[in-house]
Design a protein around this motif. Structure first.
Motif: not given
Length: 578
Positions: A114-120
């Motif tokens: 989910f951090p990757q999702l937020a970063k994207d």
């Protein structure tokens, strides 16, 4: 021209406004903290006013479950929203599926966090603290499983985490004694020379080429020298490593200053995010209260529960500093704050372990509430009413879809997602759990299953496996931690069944003989287990014997060949202990 200037100004204003309006995220993850260690969950002897304040201003989740009873698979499930078995975070006949620094195991790169999702979606992201999900795959420095590869723009903390071997006295304990036995007859230079002479002999008789001589010499020296370094310098020297992004900043790290330093980094990240007017996602992943217990000097001897209590209160202080920073920066109202632990208290640690309250068992026990029921609280003033109590079953895997819903991001469509969006539950729009079933795995085995029927107000829990506790305890004191199979467990036939809504301590099993509900509920649960098994695919297991064999070419090292460096940090800006 004036119109173009005006449009540019309007666009910039809207962008800034959008950045201010987008919700922020702060996640606190404790290590081995029991649900009975926190004031708002019933503890009245350890002081946790800052954690309790989050619960008072938001929601307390009284039946929030970890997806695994030990740290590595639990943390993987938290970040991915998926059961660890789906991507191979299993593989041993025991719950100690952990990652060591110089082994090629960890979270597969195919997983989305989910951090990757937020970063994207435009978020500034940071992990400050424990990772424990892998590092290198082929060679030291490839950083294939580093936090930066899983959506965190910034990383600061101990990659492996804090284990007993990280205590300052650990170097003078086990390793040197074994090294003295092994190397008492042959010195390191004699072993290395013997290997090199043997390799030259192969070259003399033309069995190998000079290139192979070089490669074999390096490999042979590594095999001779690395065990020596491990044994004489100890696990502390090679596993207890602090990093800032891809750089080693301390080796071995100083446990006593770790929490204050992490706190300082968190404050800096929040201040920079405010200055840049960027939405952010911050995870503060504590080493508290995993052994070795070695809190900062200002906290030692201050609690009523020795070093363990001191470490809990140190962590609560850190939470308070971060929350006060949010308030000072005017970010509190629009920040989703989440506090939890990765698994229950380690009761086999004795006085160095925590309390799991009324719940039986602890760390390592997937079927026991004490191992998986977490002290979870959530605060978001814009959406969650103060004093909210959520007693329905939820999972740490729910954070992924909940974050996705908040930021308006679609969930991955190429994989099974096990988490569910709990924002409606937190906000009061829903009153029942979004999960019909929750499966409690110990390694790759289903030890227990939760079942929440659509009708009524009861959550059932079936135990297919029970632990053979030492008499008078709920721990496996004959070992360091309960194992998933073998003589330490009993396979229940028929399964034990409890109503954990009305009997959360699991003291009154439902009768398989006289209660007509038993057969109906067990049949439903067994069918759900069959469907769950059918949803699984064959994947590479990340854990096995190789997980316990450190590979020299994967070992991180600063100040080579000494593997020794220290970070100089000024902590004067923090009011430590206040």
């Amino acid at each position: 021209m004036a119109r173009l200037v005006w449009l540019a100004f309007l666009s910039a204003t809207l962008t800034l406004s959008h950045g201010n309006d987008r919700p922020n995220f702060v996640f606190f993850v404790a290590d081995d903290l029991g649900i009975g260690d926190v004031g708002c969950f019933g503890n009245d002897t350890i002081r946790t006013p800052n954690i309790d304040s989050i619960a008072a201003k938001g929601a307390k989740l009284t039946q929030d479950l970890a997806a695994a009873p030990v740290c590595t698979p639990s943390r993987a499930a938290f970040l991915t929203g998926r059961y660890p078995i789906r991507y191979g975070m299993v593989g041993m006949d025991g719950p100690v599926t952990l990652v060591r620094l110089a082994t090629p195991t960890g979270l597969p790169r195919s997983e989305v966090t989910f951090p990757q999702l937020a970063k994207d979606h435009g978020y500034r992201t940071a992990l400050i603290g424990k990772w424990h999900l892998g590092m290198n795959c082929v060679w030291a420095g490839d950083h294939c499983q580093h936090p930066n590869k899983f959506g965190f723009d910034y990383y600061y903390g101990p990659l492996y985490g804090n284990g007993p071997g990280c205590h300052p006295d650990a170097e003078s304990f086990f390793g040197p004694r074994i090294a003295q036995i092994i190397y008492s007859r042959l010195h390191l230079w004699e072993i290395s020379t013997s290997i090199f002479v043997a390799i030259l002999a192969l070259k003399y008789f033309k069995y190998i080429q000079w290139k192979t001589v070089f490669l074999l010499s390096v490999f042979g020296w590594s095999l001779a020298a690395y065990p020596y370094v491990v044994l004489t310098k100890g696990v502390r020297r090679l596993n207890c490593v602090m990093m800032r992004d891809g750089d080693i900043i301390e080796m071995p790290f100083d446990i006593s200053t770790m929490t204050p330093r992490m706190t300082l980094e968190a404050v800096k990240f929040l201040e920079e995010s405010k200055t840049k007017n960027e939405p952010f996602l911050l995870e503060v992943s504590f080493s508290n209260v995993h052994t070795a217990l070695f809190p900062y000097k200002e906290f030692r001897g201050k609690s009523r529960h020795g070093l363990y209590g001191d470490s809990v209160e140190e962590m609560d202080w850190s939470v308070g500093v971060v929350m006060a920073t949010l308030e000072r920066l005017g970010l509190t109202d629009n920040t989703f704050v989440y506090f939890t632990s990765d698994n229950g208290g380690h009761i086999e640690s004795g006085d160095d372990g925590g309390s799991n309250g009324i719940y039986k068992g602890g760390k390592g026990q997937a079927a026991s509430e004490g191992g998986i029921r977490m002290p979870t609280i959530v605060q978001w003033p814009r959406k969650i009413k103060p004093g909210t109590i959520v007693s329905e079953a939820t999972s740490q895997m729910d954070i992924f879809p909940t974050v996705a819903d908040i930021i308006g991001a679609p969930l991955p469509q190429d994989r099974v997602m096990d988490g569910r969006n709990i924002l409606p539950l937190l906000g009061g729009a829903e009153v029942t759990s979004p999960h019909d079933f929750l499966f409690h795995y110990c390694d790759e085995y289903v030890h227990a299953v939760r079942y929440r029927p659509k009708e009524g107000n009861v959550t059932w829990k079936a135990h297919f496996v029970s632990y053979n506790w030492d008499p008078g305890t709920t721990g496996c004191y004959t070992t360091f931690i309960c194992r998933c199979g073998g003589p330490e467990v009993t396979y229940n036939d028929p399964p034990l069944l409890y109503d954990v809504t009305n009997d959360p301590a699991e003291d009154r099993p439902i009768s398989a003989v006289s209660d007509p509900r038993y057969a109906v509920v067990i049949d439903v649960i067994k069918k759900a287990v069959e469907e769950q098994n059918e949803s699984l695919t064959d994947v590479k297991k990340q854990f096995g014997i190789s997980n316990f064999i450190p590979l020299p070419w994967l070992q991180e090292c600063c100040n080579f060949p000494f593997c020794d460096c220290q970070e100089d940090v000024d902590l004067s800006s923090l009011q430590i202990g206040g």
